[in-house]
Design a protein around this motif. Sequence first.
Motif, PDB file in Angstrom:
ATOM      1  N   ALA A 161       7.854 119.618  37.174  1.00 44.05           N
ATOM      2  CA  ALA A 161       7.762 119.170  38.570  1.00 44.05           C
ATOM      3  C   ALA A 161       6.466 118.424  38.858  1.00 44.05           C
ATOM      4  CB  ALA A 161       7.887 120.364  39.519  1.00 44.05           C
ATOM      5  N   SER A 162       5.654 118.128  37.826  1.00 44.61           N
ATOM      6  CA  SER A 162       4.334 117.534  38.049  1.00 44.61           C
ATOM      7  C   SER A 162       4.307 116.032  37.821  1.00 44.61           C
ATOM      8  CB  SER A 162       3.298 118.186  37.128  1.00 44.61           C
ATOM      9  OG  SER A 162       3.517 117.824  35.773  1.00 44.61           O
ATOM     10  N   GLY A 163       5.479 115.392  37.897  1.00 46.34           N
ATOM     11  CA  GLY A 163       5.545 113.957  37.656  1.00 46.34           C
ATOM     12  C   GLY A 163       4.827 113.136  38.706  1.00 46.34           C
ATOM     13  N   PRO A 164       4.656 111.828  38.416  1.00 45.97           N
ATOM     14  CA  PRO A 164       3.881 110.965  39.306  1.00 45.97           C
ATOM     15  C   PRO A 164       4.693 110.361  40.433  1.00 45.97           C
ATOM     16  CG  PRO A 164       4.533 109.742  37.366  1.00 45.97           C
ATOM     17  CD  PRO A 164       5.054 111.144  37.176  1.00 45.97           C
ATOM     18  N   GLY A 165       5.964 110.736  40.541  1.00 50.68           N
ATOM     19  CA  GLY A 165       6.860 110.113  41.512  1.00 50.68           C
ATOM     20  C   GLY A 165       7.934 109.344  40.777  1.00 50.68           C
ATOM     21  N   ALA A 166       9.133 109.386  41.302  1.00 58.59           N
ATOM     22  CA  ALA A 166      10.255 108.718  40.643  1.00 58.59           C
ATOM     23  C   ALA A 166      10.003 107.220  40.585  1.00 58.59           C
ATOM     24  CB  ALA A 166      11.550 109.019  41.377  1.00 58.59           C
ATOM     25  N   GLY A 167      10.234 106.662  39.411  1.00 57.58           N
ATOM     26  CA  GLY A 167      10.079 105.226  39.234  1.00 57.58           C
ATOM     27  C   GLY A 167      11.384 104.614  38.770  1.00 57.58           C
ATOM     28  N   SER A 168      11.307 103.794  37.727  1.00 56.12           N
ATOM     29  CA  SER A 168      12.502 103.173  37.174  1.00 56.12           C
ATOM     30  C   SER A 168      13.434 104.242  36.607  1.00 56.12           C
ATOM     31  CB  SER A 168      12.094 102.185  36.077  1.00 56.12           C
ATOM     32  OG  SER A 168      13.228 101.596  35.484  1.00 56.12           O
ATOM     33  N   GLU A 169      14.728 104.081  36.803  1.00 54.07           N
ATOM     34  CA  GLU A 169      15.714 105.050  36.331  1.00 54.07           C
ATOM     35  C   GLU A 169      16.902 104.332  35.704  1.00 54.07           C
ATOM     36  OE1 GLU A 169      14.938 108.781  39.406  1.00 54.07           O
ATOM     37  OE2 GLU A 169      16.571 107.366  39.854  1.00 54.07           O
ATOM     38  N   GLY A 170      17.578 105.031  34.783  1.00 49.65           N
ATOM     39  CA  GLY A 170      18.747 104.464  34.143  1.00 49.65           C
ATOM     40  C   GLY A 170      18.973 105.071  32.777  1.00 49.65           C
ATOM     41  N   PRO A 171      20.040 104.660  32.095  1.00 46.96           N
ATOM     42  CA  PRO A 171      20.380 105.230  30.790  1.00 46.96           C
ATOM     43  C   PRO A 171      19.529 104.630  29.673  1.00 46.96           C
ATOM     44  CG  PRO A 171      21.992 103.575  31.393  1.00 46.96           C
ATOM     45  CD  PRO A 171      21.073 103.718  32.571  1.00 46.96           C
ATOM     46  N   TYR A 172      19.458 105.357  28.567  1.00 45.63           N
ATOM     47  CA  TYR A 172      18.734 104.874  27.397  1.00 45.63           C
ATOM     48  C   TYR A 172      19.364 105.451  26.139  1.00 45.63           C
ATOM     49  CZ  TYR A 172      16.570 109.510  27.136  1.00 45.63           C
ATOM     50  OH  TYR A 172      16.370 110.865  27.025  1.00 45.63           O
ATOM     51  N   GLU A 173      19.102 104.782  25.021  1.00 45.45           N
ATOM     52  CA  GLU A 173      19.441 105.278  23.691  1.00 45.45           C
ATOM     53  C   GLU A 173      18.144 105.458  22.921  1.00 45.45           C
ATOM     54  OE1 GLU A 173      21.948 102.223  22.218  1.00 45.45           O
ATOM     55  OE2 GLU A 173      23.635 102.726  23.534  1.00 45.45           O
ATOM     56  N   LEU A 174      18.099 106.451  22.036  1.00 43.43           N
ATOM     57  CA  LEU A 174      16.842 106.811  21.383  1.00 43.43           C
ATOM     58  C   LEU A 174      17.044 107.084  19.901  1.00 43.43           C
ATOM     59  CD1 LEU A 174      13.808 107.690  21.543  1.00 43.43           C
ATOM     60  CD2 LEU A 174      14.643 109.992  22.106  1.00 43.43           C
ATOM     61  N   LEU A 175      16.200 106.472  19.090  1.00 44.68           N
ATOM     62  CA  LEU A 175      16.082 106.817  17.676  1.00 44.68           C
ATOM     63  C   LEU A 175      14.743 107.507  17.485  1.00 44.68           C
ATOM     64  CD1 LEU A 175      16.694 106.649  14.593  1.00 44.68           C
ATOM     65  CD2 LEU A 175      15.546 104.410  14.625  1.00 44.68           C
ATOM     66  N   LEU A 176      14.766 108.697  16.903  1.00 45.88           N
ATOM     67  CA  LEU A 176      13.551 109.436  16.571  1.00 45.88           C
ATOM     68  C   LEU A 176      13.537 109.707  15.078  1.00 45.88           C
ATOM     69  CD1 LEU A 176      13.203 112.217  19.332  1.00 45.88           C
ATOM     70  CD2 LEU A 176      11.693 110.260  18.964  1.00 45.88           C
ATOM     71  N   GLN A 177      12.386 109.486  14.446  1.00 48.35           N
ATOM     72  CA  GLN A 177      12.298 109.836  13.033  1.00 48.35           C
ATOM     73  C   GLN A 177      10.871 110.192  12.663  1.00 48.35           C
ATOM     74  OE1 GLN A 177      13.488 106.229  10.846  1.00 48.35           O
ATOM     75  NE2 GLN A 177      11.352 105.910  10.282  1.00 48.35           N
ATOM     76  N   VAL A 178      10.742 110.989  11.624  1.00 50.52           N
ATOM     77  CA  VAL A 178       9.464 111.275  10.979  1.00 50.52           C
ATOM     78  C   VAL A 178       9.616 110.876   9.526  1.00 50.52           C
ATOM     79  CG1 VAL A 178       7.857 113.070  10.269  1.00 50.52           C
ATOM     80  CG2 VAL A 178       8.834 113.124  12.563  1.00 50.52           C
ATOM     81  N   ALA A 179       8.692 110.079   9.022  1.00 56.43           N
ATOM     82  CA  ALA A 179       8.853 109.551   7.669  1.00 56.43           C
ATOM     83  C   ALA A 179       7.503 109.381   6.996  1.00 56.43           C
ATOM     84  CB  ALA A 179       9.587 108.208   7.708  1.00 56.43           C
ATOM     85  N   ALA A 180       7.540 109.459   5.672  1.00 57.63           N
ATOM     86  CA  ALA A 180       6.369 109.105   4.868  1.00 57.63           C
ATOM     87  C   ALA A 180       6.380 107.593   4.701  1.00 57.63           C
ATOM     88  CB  ALA A 180       6.426 109.799   3.510  1.00 57.63           C
ATOM     89  N   GLU A 181       5.362 106.920   5.226  1.00 54.54           N
ATOM     90  CA  GLU A 181       5.347 105.463   5.214  1.00 54.54           C
ATOM     91  C   GLU A 181       4.323 104.935   4.227  1.00 54.54           C
ATOM     92  OE1 GLU A 181       5.469 103.175   8.654  1.00 54.54           O
ATOM     93  OE2 GLU A 181       7.213 104.204   9.495  1.00 54.54           O
ATOM     94  N   ASP A 182       4.682 103.820   3.649  1.00 58.83           N
ATOM     95  CA  ASP A 182       3.772 103.112   2.754  1.00 58.83           C
ATOM     96  C   ASP A 182       2.809 102.278   3.593  1.00 58.83           C
ATOM     97  OD1 ASP A 182       2.650 102.139   0.437  1.00 58.83           O
ATOM     98  OD2 ASP A 182       4.200 100.626   0.096  1.00 58.83           O
TER      99      ASP A 182
END
Length: 650
Positions: free
Chosen positions: A282-303
């Motif tokens: 409940a400590s957000g800064p106030g409602a701003g932009s809203e809408g749907p999203y798609e998300l890719l999350l990964q953790v990887a060993a990178e070169d």
Amino acid sequence: MKVRTTLRRTAPPLLVMTLAVTVAAPSPGQAAPPDPAKQKSLAATGANPYLSVGAKSMPGARSETPGLTFGLDGKLTTTRIAAWQRAMATGAEAAATRPGGSAYTEREPATVRGRNDTRPEFIPGVGSGRHETGTFTINGTLASEAPVAVPLASPAEDDGAIPPATDTGISAQHRAVTTGGTIGDGPHGSAGTGTGDFDFYALTGRAGEVVTADVDTPGAALDSIAVLYAADGTLIGGNDDQAPPEDFSSRFSIELPADGTYYVAVGGWSPDLLPADPDDPASGPGAGSEGPYELLLQVAAEDRDSFAVDLDKGDVLGLTVSGGAARLEVYDPSGTLVFGSAVDLSFIVPASSALPKGGNANADHIAAVSGRHRIVVERGAGAYTANALITRPPAESEPRGTKQTLLIDTNGATIDPAIFNAGATPGERPVTGLPQFLANWGLTEADLPRLHEVITRTVTTQLHLARRDARVDELAVRVVTSADGPETWGAPDTSRVIIGGTIEELEIPTVGIAQSIDPGNFAREETAIVLLDLLSGPAGDAISLNTYLTPASDRVAFIGRVLGTLVTHEAGHYLGNWHISSIDAALNIMDEGGADPAFFFGVGPDNVGGTADDVLARYGPGPLSTFEGFDGTENTAVRTSWALVAPRNR
């Protein structure tokens, strides 16, 4: 309530302040106060954030994302950046594809990672010396881990903080997931409490692994933000816009500092950006932009591939990378990261600059010391090409006795705001001069000579201190004002900063804006402007200098010092400086503007301007803004001094 996001200072967001200015009728001969309605209409356009002083701000800090117009939205709009890109497309494309003077091929096999991560491959024969090659390319391959993503069900509300975060199963069960959700569907969205909706995701990783969050926004209804928190609520980093102007969705790749659990938060852009307490939904800064999203999350060993080059003190290094890599880093001989970049900001660099442009990311550095510097290419997989240039500052090659003139124009100049590519209507127009604003501060025409003297002394002192701190022998610069005689604007080697004008006149919602950011100072005849309507507005608004004036104030000393500092800030951009992050506790001339103008104005502990405890801002080292796509420690004294270095004897 615990506030885990530890930042430098606290102050209300200036977006609210500047749009709440009280309008009073001007006295005869006095510049009119800012028109709030006009400001609101202009706020949708905004000024280019990298070039101006001011606004999108994190809670309790000045601007920490791409935005820095004092108090007004600094979003990078399609209009602003597309204009820049059209103007520079030909030169940038040519620079990105220009054949290098020499080519170096990475020795690490294409399918191997780890051999040159920390032990750089030395590239011989490149540099700024007479018998060295200044232009070269690096060809290599990143052999990073490529996890296969598994689908994850959309999160259940309320997941708007660390405790109720959705468990992604990374890395205990798999290394990557794809999921999606809607910002605004939780109990704290605009249809609920209105404090702002966030979706938090938990994952685990090991030190040195890289967490990537890639947010897509179907239909572009959502202007997303994405950030990474440690388990104790410490903000580690994040991103607002990954590829403006085409793409205002968010993407970051951040190396984990230690083994443990971390939290990715996805939200919609609003002026204060982040929750005050990541443990409290409940400590957000106030409602701003809203809408749907798609998300890719990964953790990887990178070169990561590292290379070494020898630079001389004052050398200008420019880099771009294309192909299978998305980030560049430059380290100085002490091992300090001086510039890290995952963005291409070629459109802000003047077309006349010799630095390479284009690609997935670009970076630049002015060598503070001679010695072996390290270049790192990372974040991606597959073959890449890095284009590089090492050269001397152009000022060194000017004819002996040449000085760059810095004109402080206070008479009321004529200007075409299209040079700033910030959405204003093209065409020459006059802007109101400094004398017409004096009465707003309780000054008269009789105060103008001393005001000019204080402004000039502030600028020359700040440049002198920069030269001394950067250990540069001599600068070739002449600081003049309109009061010093016939104006020199239009003459060779003359740049200017206009002091005067209003948001309504310029059609750019800002306090100050510069024409470019020019590492090395290749374009020596550019313009910046410091607007005065907000600075001379009624007391009570944090952006108005009147707020800090009392009977104890030396008004001319305070106003002159602040105006002088704003001159060196905006000139600092076209002399090659990016912004310093607001997280840093030290006052830097190149600090972002935003939610703590009192600190930037240097009013001191008594919060009164023009008294004995006032602080003079200086160029110097400080952290770059991670939300602008950079990290590392930039030394603005070094960049400024070498931009203005005296020509070598010829």
